[in-house]
Design a protein around this motif. Structure first.
Motif, PDB file in Angstrom:
ATOM      1  N   LEU A 218     -14.383  11.786  -3.416  1.00  0.00           N
ATOM      2  CA  LEU A 218     -13.410  11.743  -2.007  1.00  0.00           C
ATOM      3  C   LEU A 218     -13.538  10.539  -0.732  1.00  0.00           C
ATOM      4  CD1 LEU A 218     -14.004  16.046  -2.484  1.00  0.00           C
ATOM      5  CD2 LEU A 218     -11.622  14.315  -2.747  1.00  0.00           C
ATOM      6  N   GLN A 219     -14.499  10.449  -1.049  1.00  0.00           N
ATOM      7  CA  GLN A 219     -15.256   8.971   0.175  1.00  0.00           C
ATOM      8  C   GLN A 219     -13.636   7.637   0.548  1.00  0.00           C
ATOM      9  OE1 GLN A 219     -18.210   7.983   0.940  1.00  0.00           O
ATOM     10  NE2 GLN A 219     -18.353   6.304   1.972  1.00  0.00           N
ATOM     11  N   LEU A 220     -13.672   7.421  -1.514  1.00  0.00           N
ATOM     12  CA  LEU A 220     -12.986   6.347  -1.434  1.00  0.00           C
ATOM     13  C   LEU A 220     -11.456   6.625  -1.592  1.00  0.00           C
ATOM     14  CD1 LEU A 220     -12.958   4.132  -3.519  1.00  0.00           C
ATOM     15  CD2 LEU A 220     -12.633   5.038  -5.835  1.00  0.00           C
ATOM     16  N   LEU A 221     -10.856   8.092  -1.867  1.00  0.00           N
ATOM     17  CA  LEU A 221      -9.872   8.284  -1.841  1.00  0.00           C
ATOM     18  C   LEU A 221      -9.246   8.680  -0.730  1.00  0.00           C
ATOM     19  CD1 LEU A 221      -8.239  11.505  -3.389  1.00  0.00           C
ATOM     20  CD2 LEU A 221      -7.592  11.303  -0.978  1.00  0.00           C
ATOM     21  N   GLY A 222     -10.280   8.555   0.776  1.00  0.00           N
ATOM     22  CA  GLY A 222      -9.866   8.716   1.999  1.00  0.00           C
ATOM     23  C   GLY A 222      -9.339   7.147   2.332  1.00  0.00           C
ATOM     24  N   GLU A 223     -10.157   6.254   1.936  1.00  0.00           N
ATOM     25  CA  GLU A 223     -10.175   5.092   2.565  1.00  0.00           C
ATOM     26  C   GLU A 223      -8.908   4.651   1.560  1.00  0.00           C
ATOM     27  OE1 GLU A 223     -13.980   2.255   2.394  1.00  0.00           O
ATOM     28  OE2 GLU A 223     -15.005   3.905   1.939  1.00  0.00           O
ATOM     29  N   PHE A 224      -8.958   4.735   0.866  1.00  0.00           N
ATOM     30  CA  PHE A 224      -7.465   4.497   0.029  1.00  0.00           C
ATOM     31  C   PHE A 224      -6.276   4.706   1.285  1.00  0.00           C
ATOM     32  CE2 PHE A 224      -9.021   3.358  -4.447  1.00  0.00           C
ATOM     33  CZ  PHE A 224      -9.783   2.147  -3.925  1.00  0.00           C
ATOM     34  N   GLN A 225      -6.144   5.668   1.422  1.00  0.00           N
ATOM     35  CA  GLN A 225      -4.744   7.003   1.809  1.00  0.00           C
ATOM     36  C   GLN A 225      -5.011   6.634   3.127  1.00  0.00           C
ATOM     37  OE1 GLN A 225      -2.383   7.907   0.766  1.00  0.00           O
ATOM     38  NE2 GLN A 225      -1.694   9.108   2.383  1.00  0.00           N
ATOM     39  N   ARG A 226      -5.882   6.319   4.462  1.00  0.00           N
ATOM     40  CA  ARG A 226      -6.252   5.815   5.860  1.00  0.00           C
ATOM     41  C   ARG A 226      -5.272   6.934   6.333  1.00  0.00           C
ATOM     42  NH1 ARG A 226      -7.509   0.449   6.289  1.00  0.00           N
ATOM     43  NH2 ARG A 226      -8.388  -0.125   4.399  1.00  0.00           N
ATOM     44  N   ASP A 227      -3.954   7.615   6.129  1.00  0.00           N
ATOM     45  CA  ASP A 227      -3.268   8.521   6.994  1.00  0.00           C
ATOM     46  C   ASP A 227      -2.579   9.216   6.246  1.00  0.00           C
ATOM     47  OD1 ASP A 227      -1.202   9.109   8.524  1.00  0.00           O
ATOM     48  OD2 ASP A 227      -0.223   7.661   8.907  1.00  0.00           O
ATOM     49  N   TRP A 228      -3.041  10.659   6.746  1.00  0.00           N
ATOM     50  CA  TRP A 228      -2.361  11.551   5.746  1.00  0.00           C
ATOM     51  C   TRP A 228      -1.143  11.750   5.449  1.00  0.00           C
ATOM     52  CZ3 TRP A 228      -6.035  12.984   1.982  1.00  0.00           C
ATOM     53  CH2 TRP A 228      -6.717  13.256   2.791  1.00  0.00           C
ATOM     54  N   ALA A 229      -0.290  11.167   6.825  1.00  0.00           N
ATOM     55  CA  ALA A 229       1.004  11.753   6.733  1.00  0.00           C
ATOM     56  C   ALA A 229       1.306  10.207   5.831  1.00  0.00           C
ATOM     57  CB  ALA A 229       1.494  11.326   7.723  1.00  0.00           C
ATOM     58  N   GLY A 230       1.291   9.127   5.337  1.00  0.00           N
ATOM     59  CA  GLY A 230       1.177   8.434   4.513  1.00  0.00           C
ATOM     60  C   GLY A 230       2.325   8.655   3.163  1.00  0.00           C
ATOM     61  N   GLU A 231       3.424   8.242   3.166  1.00  0.00           N
ATOM     62  CA  GLU A 231       4.495   8.559   2.393  1.00  0.00           C
ATOM     63  C   GLU A 231       4.687   9.026   1.085  1.00  0.00           C
ATOM     64  OE1 GLU A 231       6.720  11.295   2.575  1.00  0.00           O
ATOM     65  OE2 GLU A 231       6.068  11.728   4.949  1.00  0.00           O
ATOM     66  N   GLU A 232       4.208   6.818   0.368  1.00  0.00           N
ATOM     67  CA  GLU A 232       3.970   6.450  -0.998  1.00  0.00           C
ATOM     68  C   GLU A 232       3.197   7.512  -1.815  1.00  0.00           C
ATOM     69  OE1 GLU A 232       4.237   2.321  -2.929  1.00  0.00           O
ATOM     70  OE2 GLU A 232       3.446   2.312  -0.590  1.00  0.00           O
ATOM     71  N   THR A 233       1.864   7.833  -0.898  1.00  0.00           N
ATOM     72  CA  THR A 233       1.200   8.518  -1.588  1.00  0.00           C
ATOM     73  C   THR A 233       0.646   9.708  -1.664  1.00  0.00           C
ATOM     74  OG1 THR A 233      -0.940   7.517  -0.486  1.00  0.00           O
ATOM     75  CG2 THR A 233       0.115   6.915  -2.487  1.00  0.00           C
ATOM     76  N   HIS A 234       1.719  10.098  -0.583  1.00  0.00           N
ATOM     77  CA  HIS A 234       1.645  11.679  -0.211  1.00  0.00           C
ATOM     78  C   HIS A 234       1.167  12.290  -1.302  1.00  0.00           C
ATOM     79  CE1 HIS A 234       2.739  15.526   1.142  1.00  0.00           C
ATOM     80  NE2 HIS A 234       2.462  15.382   2.441  1.00  0.00           N
ATOM     81  N   ALA A 235       2.280  12.870  -2.304  1.00  0.00           N
ATOM     82  CA  ALA A 235       1.870  14.015  -3.225  1.00  0.00           C
ATOM     83  C   ALA A 235       1.172  13.448  -4.138  1.00  0.00           C
ATOM     84  CB  ALA A 235       3.750  13.542  -3.890  1.00  0.00           C
ATOM     85  N   ALA A 236       1.164  12.612  -4.361  1.00  0.00           N
ATOM     86  CA  ALA A 236      -0.520  12.161  -5.117  1.00  0.00           C
ATOM     87  C   ALA A 236      -1.317  12.591  -5.009  1.00  0.00           C
ATOM     88  CB  ALA A 236      -0.142  10.797  -5.855  1.00  0.00           C
ATOM     89  N   VAL A 237      -1.516  11.672  -3.756  1.00  0.00           N
ATOM     90  CA  VAL A 237      -2.949  12.044  -2.774  1.00  0.00           C
ATOM     91  C   VAL A 237      -3.682  14.178  -3.162  1.00  0.00           C
ATOM     92  CG1 VAL A 237      -4.078  12.154  -1.064  1.00  0.00           C
ATOM     93  CG2 VAL A 237      -3.134  10.141  -1.621  1.00  0.00           C
ATOM     94  N   GLU A 238      -2.113  14.755  -3.007  1.00  0.00           N
ATOM     95  CA  GLU A 238      -2.396  16.336  -2.473  1.00  0.00           C
ATOM     96  C   GLU A 238      -2.661  17.069  -3.385  1.00  0.00           C
ATOM     97  OE1 GLU A 238       1.032  19.185  -1.024  1.00  0.00           O
ATOM     98  OE2 GLU A 238       0.450  18.784   0.333  1.00  0.00           O
TER      99      GLU A 238
END
Length: 220
Positions: free
Chosen positions: A167-187
């Motif tokens: 989960l730490q890795l996912l958070g570092e990759f995403q950086r911004d919860w509003a990031g549109e490109e990977t938003h759906a996949a992350v959720e």
């Protein structure tokens, strides 16, 4: 031996994931944590790598004679991607594994596997000895006992490696919860593998200055 130089955060554009010996017979020899939880974490890690386009090297120890086929959680994510089958205990000592990792050109080597004190420690130490950056996903790895798992992580840390969680890795990759490109996949990953918290998450898209919006649910 040169010491690796680390940047502050992991990036999906600079990382390569190495998954080592996530096989049922290796799991049978481990007891450092709940098996269901470990498999969940491995699945979350694999789906994170796919969502962010992180190159992933899969390797197993003698599947027919010794380890068995990879977890279904991995084949579900990576399909029929080639698995490098080894007899060498140290995956980094297998030229095919090392070459596959280095061919990506990525400087941040992220490792998870079984067992922590052998299958993870040996390649981590070998890569560190070459001056490479090494990160170990602790909760997607497991040892033959809780003590063996912790001592394996300690040895890697003492050599210059960095432990973290998936989960730490996912958070570092995403950086911004509003990031549109990977938003759906992350959720989707959080809902499936993030536990009670993940099942209640609804990620806000519009407020780029804000954090994720969560729907509170009973954690029971």
């Amino acid at each position: 031996m040169s010491s690796p130089t680390y940047k502050t955060l992991l990036s999906p554009h600079e990382s390569v994931l190495v998954l080592i010996d996530h096989q049922p017979r290796m799991m049978a020899g481990g007891s450092s944590g709940e098996r269901e939880a470990l498999r969940n974490n491995v699945a979350g890690l694999a789906r994170t790598a796919r969502a962010f386009g992180v190159p992933t090297v899969l390797t197993g120890i003698a599947p027919e004679e010794f380890g068995g086929t990879l977890f279904g959680e991995l084949t579900d994510v990576f399909g029929d991607r080639r698995v490098i089958c080894r007899t060498l205990i140290n995956a980094w000592a297998d030229k095919r594994v090392r070459d596959a990792v280095l061919a990506t050109g990525r400087r941040q080597i992220v490792i998870a596997g079984l067992w922590s004190e052998v299958g993870v420690v040996l390649p981590a130490l070998s890569a560190l000895e070459e001056g490479r950056e090494v990160y170990v996903v602790a909760d997607a790895s497991g040892g033959t006992s809780a003590e063996a798992h912790q001592l394996g992580l300690q040895r890697i840390t003492q050599a210059g490696g960095v432990p973290l969680t998936w989960l730490q890795l996912l958070g570092e990759f995403q950086r911004d919860w509003a990031g549109e490109e990977t938003h759906a996949a992350v959720e989707a990953i959080l809902h499936a593998h993030g536990g009670a918290w993940g099942r209640g998450v609804r990620i806000g898209r519009g407020d780029r200055g804000g954090a994720a919006r969560g729907t509170e649910r009973d954690a029971s």
